[in-house]
Scaffold this active site. Structure first.
Site, mmCIF file in Angstrom:
data_model
loop_
_atom_site.group_PDB
_atom_site.id
_atom_site.type_symbol
_atom_site.label_atom_id
_atom_site.label_comp_id
_atom_site.label_asym_id
_atom_site.label_seq_id
_atom_site.Cartn_x
_atom_site.Cartn_y
_atom_site.Cartn_z
ATOM 1 N N CYS A 125 5.740 40.989 17.327
ATOM 2 C CA CYS A 125 4.666 40.041 16.965
ATOM 3 C C CYS A 125 3.514 40.769 16.259
ATOM 4 C CB CYS A 125 4.135 39.327 18.207
ATOM 5 S SG CYS A 125 5.214 38.054 18.883
ATOM 6 N N CYS A 206 9.051 31.587 15.591
ATOM 7 C CA CYS A 206 10.171 32.198 14.870
ATOM 8 C C CYS A 206 11.497 31.712 15.459
ATOM 9 C CB CYS A 206 10.099 33.707 14.990
ATOM 10 S SG CYS A 206 8.651 34.430 14.202
ATOM 11 N N CYS A 209 13.013 33.148 18.706
ATOM 12 C CA CYS A 209 12.134 33.051 19.875
ATOM 13 C C CYS A 209 11.760 31.606 20.202
ATOM 14 C CB CYS A 209 10.872 33.874 19.640
ATOM 15 S SG CYS A 209 11.231 35.605 19.332
ATOM 16 N N CYS A 234 1.272 35.667 21.501
ATOM 17 C CA CYS A 234 1.747 36.616 20.492
ATOM 18 C C CYS A 234 0.671 37.574 20.027
ATOM 19 C CB CYS A 234 2.326 35.871 19.298
ATOM 20 S SG CYS A 234 1.171 34.725 18.559
#
Ligand code: SF4
Length: 251
Positions: A125, A206, A209, A234
């Site tokens: 991240c 993303c 994730c 993040c």
């Protein structure tokens, strides 16, 4: 794959909806006035951020729209860059990670590094989100986020106006909006939104994730689902200073 229109599932105006819309418009207009050409909406291209983009476009505010193109986003998410251009005529700036740094990280830790440990996930991240965010915000004195208090325990105290660790004004005009308010706004204003929301993805990040959630699961259960709740941020939204120190936006 199961689908259901997210607008049909969630859209309901809760009491005070019109006042919350007006408050968000007022905060955005004040930010644009106080930071001419220096304010950016840091958009995740999620439902909340599409509300903010619509409000910015509606009032023709001089607020730039930008997103973090991590290299791991779903095609459905990136498609919104074009949807925003078509609908509003607005260009979405895209900030990508440093290519060499990504190649080195993946070479050292593998494609699925983010699932090996919290430390590696945070490092991913940092590389793909936090560093590019720094470039997005460089030279700007204010930014707009789609954070809402309802999103998680960690966000329960989100302020409308605060100051980040670099003394930039940080505004979250939807801080007091409910999930159903967001969807009511999108519905009645016919705002484009991510097709994944119709496949039970309420919170979208993303691709590796993010997963769909099941009935009864928490709003952010589909984000970094292999980690404990306390770790699920993040690094983009570290604790901010109180609004009282936000001199730039003081009336
Ligand atoms: S959300 Fe996942 S893929 Fe995206 S930057 Fe963070 S760890 Fe990497």
């Amino acid at each position: 794959m199961d689908t259901a229109k997210a607008t049909a599932l969630y859209a309901r105006a809760s009491a005070g909806f019109d006042a919350r819309v007006e408050n968000a418009r007022r905060l955005l207009a004040r930010a644009a006035d106080a930071h001419p050409n220096g304010v950016v909406q840091a958009s995740s291209l999620g439902a909340e951020d599409l509300v903010l983009t619509d409000l910015i476009a509606r009032d023709r505010l001089p607020i730039a729209i930008a997103t973090l193109d991590t290299g791991m986003l779903h095609g459905e998410t990136l498609a919104l860059v074009e949807s925003i251009r078509e609908r509003y005529g607005l260009f979405v700036e895209r900030y990508r990670p440093v290519h060499e740094a990504v190649v080195a990280f993946v070479g050292r830790n593998g494609d699925a590094a983010m699932k090996k440990s919290v430390e590696l996930r945070r490092a991913c991240c940092a590389l793909r989100k936090v560093e590019p965010l720094g470039r997005m915000l460089a030279g700007r004195s204010a930014w707009i986020t789609g954070l809402r208090r309802e999103q998680s325990n960690d966000r329960a105290d989100v302020a409308f106006e605060s100051v980040d660790e670099h003394a930039r004004a940080k505004l979250s005009p939807l801080a007091d909006w409910s999930w159903s308010d967001v969807w009511y706004y999108l519905l009645v204003n016919d705002v484009p939104y991510n097709a994944l929301h119709d496949r039970f993805y309420p919170s979208i990040g993303c691709a590796p994730c993010t997963r769909a959630i099941a009935l009864g699961e928490d709003f952010r259960a589909g984000r970094w689902w292999w980690e404990q709740d306390g770790a699920k941020e993040c690094g983009l939204h570290v604790a901010a200073a109180p609004a009282s120190s936000l001199r730039a936006l003081a009336p």
